[in-house]
Scaffold this active site. Structure first.
Site, PDB file in Angstrom:
ATOM      1  N   SER A 198     -10.185  -0.077   6.504  1.00 15.72           N
ATOM      2  CA  SER A 198      -9.511   0.098   5.218  1.00 15.72           C
ATOM      3  C   SER A 198      -8.825  -1.137   4.669  1.00 15.72           C
ATOM      4  O   SER A 198      -8.408  -1.143   3.510  1.00 15.72           O
ATOM      5  CB  SER A 198      -8.501   1.245   5.308  1.00 15.72           C
ATOM      6  OG  SER A 198      -9.162   2.471   5.424  1.00 15.72           O
TER       7      SER A 198
ATOM      8  N   SER B  26      -9.485   2.373   2.512  1.00 15.58           N
ATOM      9  CA  SER B  26      -8.585   3.149   1.669  1.00 15.58           C
ATOM     10  C   SER B  26      -7.575   2.288   0.918  1.00 15.58           C
ATOM     11  O   SER B  26      -6.875   2.769   0.038  1.00 15.58           O
ATOM     12  CB  SER B  26      -7.827   4.171   2.522  1.00 15.58           C
ATOM     13  OG  SER B  26      -7.036   3.518   3.515  1.00 15.58           O
TER      14      SER B  26
ATOM     15  N   LYS C  81       0.844  -1.193   0.000  1.00 17.16           N
ATOM     16  CA  LYS C  81       0.000   0.000   0.000  1.00 17.16           C
ATOM     17  C   LYS C  81       0.879   1.242   0.000  1.00 17.16           C
ATOM     18  O   LYS C  81       1.906   1.294   0.691  1.00 17.16           O
ATOM     19  CB  LYS C  81      -0.921  -0.013   1.222  1.00 17.16           C
ATOM     20  CG  LYS C  81      -1.916   1.147   1.253  1.00 17.16           C
ATOM     21  CD  LYS C  81      -2.839   1.063   2.462  1.00 17.16           C
ATOM     22  CE  LYS C  81      -3.820   2.228   2.484  1.00 17.16           C
ATOM     23  NZ  LYS C  81      -4.743   2.172   3.646  1.00 17.16           N
TER      24      LYS C  81
END
Length: 501
Positions: A195, A171, A96
């Site tokens: 997320s 996210s 990420k």
């Protein structure tokens, strides 16, 4: 950087901000008293700080073309090879883009960090490489990670591989999409309100938010210290177990991990469900926004756990309904103070601070704040309002109430081994139009967290597993366990996955 004594005008501005009645003579006196501490700051500039290690050679990689990146899920592509053997040998992992990889651009979904290139590897990146994994690139994410959908990233919306008109969730949307698309079997995500679990649920993959403090976030950009988590997002339960085995455990730099208790996660695979007690959380179903068909699919999945040997009973935890309110009180001021006013790192924690990231983010805050997403602006405005006018009251009260929320789950988990509920009360929502109203933009980013965010507050491990589809879009079942009992969740997920085959 050269540190200088403040000018009288600078001190006057600071004193006026805090309502201090200081004459010029007072300010001059205070300025002279600052010479010693300023000399210490100058000395600090001459000392060499330790750096997180960078152990494996790499090229900087490249920004993939739209043809190579059909879901806009990759921010950057790389091929950083780790050790020649290990638990992750032969496995490619996406990282990420709020996690530092040395020599590789990092944007964290935001124009505020555009152009930043870290010089360090986060602890989890080093552990993956040492275990034989290959870093395949940086997965796109939401603007500073403050969205549960996938339309706020500065590089454009991240598209769901099951239906490109719909959100991946966020996210960690890019992490979920690259796994769901088959680009990589494993990815790292972050979770402060859901997320990891939201995009995993909406993209039909396996996503585990570990117990708070199990996985170090050293070298990652946070949102709020007390709800930050990092964990695996994978194509199978086995891959979750492998990746968690590699990244879990104290690293000496993240104080949250001091009490971490690791387990043999791979040994939990294939053990079956006999003897496991599953509590169906009554308050996890029937939210005002719940889709009855999603509730039905989740209940059918729980019934299959019973058919495979688990004991299933209903559990009632009314405090679950208060979880989102407590979470809001913590994260609004927490994010404004630590992520935004704290220049991406905050202070007062005895941890490792990535200075280059802090300085890059400070420049972005000074010059490009108008380019931030509507969700980031909302957090800054509301968090600062609560800070200025209510003196952190609601953050403090929410932190006190988190103990009651944690205890309510702990009490229920004395009678069952895990709780079960739908991960998200509905399937992936359509990506809003670029010119949609701000109200639609924000609601679509934050409307799905009723079941996920309470466990960021309480710190319990929560594992979403794919359990069905509605109109072609995946539905996730979330299993929540006792602190540091990820192995039980992996055991249950493994048995459910085997039954689906």
């Amino acid at each position: 950087m050269t540190v200088r004594l403040p000018s009288i005008e600078q001190l006057k501005d600071i004193s006026q901000t805090f309502g201090l009645a200081l004459a010029d003579d007072d300010l001059l006196s205070f300025r002279e008293l600052m010479r010693g501490p300023i000399a210490s700051c100058a000395r600090l500039d001459r000392l060499v700080e330790p750096k997180l290690p960078v152990k494996y050679p790499r090229a900087p990689g490249y920004r993939p073309s739209s043809e190579e990146n059909p879901y806009n899920a990759w921010y950057w592509k790389t091929e950083i090879k780790g050790a020649s053997s290990g638990l992750l040998a032969g496995k490619s992992v996406a990282i990420k883009d709020n996690i530092c990889v040395a020599g590789v651009p990092m944007m964290n979904g935001s124009q505020l960090l555009e152009g930043y290139v870290p010089e360090i590897d986060a602890t989890v990146v080093t552990r993956i490489l040492e275990a034989g994994g290959t870093i395949a690139g940086k997965a796109a994410c939401e603007d500073l990670c403050f969205s549960g959908a996938s339309h706020t990233s500065a590089t454009g919306p991240i598209l769901n591989p099951h239906n490109v008109k719909h959100s991946t969730g966020g996210s960690s949307g890019g992490s979920a999409a690259v796994v769901a698309a088959g680009d990589v079997p494993m990815a790292l995500g972050g979770d402060q309100g859901g997320s990891i679990r939201t995009p995993s649920s909406w993209c039909g993959i396996y996503g585990l938010k570990p117990t708070w403090g199990l996985v170090p976030t050293t070298g990652s950009m946070p949102i709020s210290y007390s709800v930050d988590h990092c964990g695996p997002m994978c194509a199978s339960t086995e891959d979750v177990a492998r990746l968690l085995t590699v990244i879990a455990g104290h690293d000496g730099l993240d104080p949250r991990t001091q009490l971490a208790r690791t387990d043999d996660y791979l040994a939990a695979l294939g053990k079956g469900l006999s003897g496991l007690r599953v509590g169906v959380l009554k308050q996890g179903f029937g939210h005002p926004e719940s889709d009855p068909e999603v509730d039905r699919i989740a209940r059918a999945a729980i019934d299959s756990l019973a058919a495979t040997g688990a004991t299933v009973s209903e559990v009632s935890i009314p405090m679950h309904y208060e979880g989102p309110h407590i979470w809001s009180g913590i994260i609004l001021e927490g994010a404004a103070e630590m992520m935004l006013k704290g220049y991406g790192v905050g202070n007062n924690v005895a941890a490792y601070y990535p200075l280059s990231m802090q300085e890059a983010f400070a420049r972005g805050m000074a010059s490009r704040l108008n380019d931030a997403s509507e969700t980031v602006k909302l957090v800054l405005l509301l968090g600062e309002y609560l800070h200025r006018h209510y003196h952190n009251r609601y953050h403090s009260k929410a932190q006190n109430l988190r103990v009651l929320l944690r205890d309510a789950y702990d009490q229920a988990l004395k009678d069952v081994d895990m709780l079960a509920m739908p991960t998200i009360p509905f399937t992936a929502t359509p990506i809003p139009e670029p010119d949609c109203a701000r109200e639609v933009y924000v609601d679509r980013a934050l409307n799905m967290q009723a079941n996920t965010c309470p466990f960021d507050v309480s710190g319990h491990p929560a594992f979403t597993i794919p359990c069905g589809r509605k109109d072609g879009l995946p539905v996730g079942l979330m299993l929540v366990g006792r602190h540091f009992e990820e192995a039980r969740l992996i055991q249950a997920a493994s048995a459910f996955e085997a039954r689906k085959r």
